[in-house]
Write an enzyme that holds these catalytic residues in place. Structure first.
Site, mmCIF file in Angstrom:
data_model
loop_
_atom_site.group_PDB
_atom_site.id
_atom_site.type_symbol
_atom_site.label_atom_id
_atom_site.label_comp_id
_atom_site.label_asym_id
_atom_site.label_seq_id
_atom_site.Cartn_x
_atom_site.Cartn_y
_atom_site.Cartn_z
ATOM 1 N N LYS A 109 0.888 -1.207 -0.022
ATOM 2 C CA LYS A 109 -0.058 0.274 0.029
ATOM 3 C C LYS A 109 0.814 1.220 0.193
ATOM 4 C CE LYS A 109 -4.464 -1.825 1.677
ATOM 5 N NZ LYS A 109 -5.490 -1.437 2.497
ATOM 6 N N LYS A 195 -7.059 -10.529 -10.573
ATOM 7 C CA LYS A 195 -8.286 -10.776 -9.824
ATOM 8 C C LYS A 195 -9.303 -9.621 -10.043
ATOM 9 C CE LYS A 195 -7.018 -8.840 -5.296
ATOM 10 N NZ LYS A 195 -6.908 -9.337 -4.143
ATOM 11 N N LYS A 198 -12.016 -3.684 -7.593
ATOM 12 C CA LYS A 198 -12.837 -2.530 -7.983
ATOM 13 C C LYS A 198 -11.628 -1.489 -8.359
ATOM 14 C CE LYS A 198 -15.837 0.476 -6.004
ATOM 15 N NZ LYS A 198 -16.200 1.284 -4.938
#
Ligand code: TRP
Length: 333
Positions: A109, A195, A198
């Protein structure tokens, strides 16, 4: 009954990857365990976010979860149980800096291009897994159903619990276990090498609440041949459609079409139609449920505040005991 806890960030929409990968599992676990499922809005603040959207998305996630079958009495909103943050702070002192630094989710992240461009990585993002440990241990959960990517955070949670127990000289916290349920890994139909998610953009996920026409179109245009599939092998795109069909519980259709594939007679259009039908069956039910929930918005919100208050009582008890054990004051004002 054994206790199960899991949480999800308020990301707004819910797609079939989320549903088959997590939410459906939650729904099923409710029959056999005492369940607590949280929408973690404190965690959602660890990355740059829109203040105007957070509350909206938090409620949206509650409605989404209820629409697919999670019971109101098992749901809570993290910030309505502020003891999570309090225990998280206490846990900071039982978490090893070097271990937290090594968390892959933090590395991923903080390496995210958006974050890098903004030149800002919050201490909250770093501390995220410590708050997660508090989410879990505050309810003395036995099992935590999560995906592979969260195993490391669970390991850290156990380390924190252990260190706490050693320090206070008492086996106070039970060490929670990961409940690794076999869940299908759903891929993007637009690019089955990645995968369903969103963050990759609109075409990379199919909302469980999608409009019928859109859902059909997304399945109809699903990528089946990627070109690099060796002769006679199944492409990732086709495998993904089979996976979806199976996840919907359509075993018979799945097996028939699989037989066709083995015989080299599978027509992709048949597979796509069957998959779209199966997804639509779920989709229609979820959309209907969601509409009914929306029509009773006020009552539902009231119910969730009540369930959060009920669940909070357990959290308060833990924090009271923890404060006693580690030398802090407990005063009832
Ligand atoms: N970190 C989890 C995720 O990214 C979300 C989460 C927060 C969680 N607190 C938790 C999951 C406690 C399980 C238990 O999906």
């Amino acid at each position: 009954m054994k206790r199960v806890l899991s949480c999800i960030q308020p990301t707004g929409d819910m797609h079939f990857g989320n549903y088959f990968g997590a939410s459906k599992n939650w729904v099923d676990l409710q029959a056999d365990y005492q369940c607590m499922f949280g929408v973690v809005d404190y965690h959602a603040m660890t990355m740059p976010y829109d203040v105007k959207k957070l509350r909206v998305n938090t409620w949206a996630m509650i409605f989404n979860l209820m629409a697919v079958g999670v019971k109101a009495e098992n749901l809570f909103i993290q910030s309505l149980v502020p003891e999570h943050a309090e225990l998280g702070w206490i846990f900071n002192n039982f978490a090893a800096m070097g271990r937290v630094e090594n968390m892959t989710q933090f590395k991923d992240k903080s390496n995210n291009s958006q974050e890098k461009a903004a030149g800002f990585i919050s201490v909250g993002l770093f501390d995220y897994p410590v708050l997660q440990a508090a989410d879990i241990l505050i309810y003395k959960a036995d099992f935590v159903p999560v995906g592979e990517d969260q195993k490391q955070h669970l390991e850290l949670t156990r380390e924190i619990a252990n260190r706490f127990n050693n320090q206070v000289g008492k086996e106070y916290f039970v060490l929670p276990e990961t409940l690794l349920t076999k869940t299908p890994k759903i891929k993007s139909t637009a690019d089955p090498t990645r995968k369903m998610s969103k963050s990759a953009g609109e075409k990379h996920y199919i909302s469980v609440f999608a409009e019928e026409a859109r859902l059909k179109k997304q399945i109809r245009s699903a990528v089946t041949d990627t070109g690099d599939t060796p002769e006679g092998e199944m492409s990732v795109g086709v495998a993904n459609l089979f996976e979806l069909l199976k996840a919907c519980g359509k075993d018979e259709t799945h097996n028939t079409l699989m037989q066709d594939h083995t015989n080299g007679q599978l027509k992709y259009v048949d597979l796509k139609d069957a998959t779209a039908d199966a997804l639509l069956e779920l989709n229609r039910k979820f959309v209907e449920n969601r509409k009914n929930l929306e029509a009773n918005k006020k009552e539902i919100k009231y119910q969730i505040k009540q369930s959060s208050a009920e669940i909070r009582k357990r959290a308060q008890e833990t924090v009271r005991e923890v404060k006693d054990l580690c030398g802090l004051l407990n005063v009832k004002f």
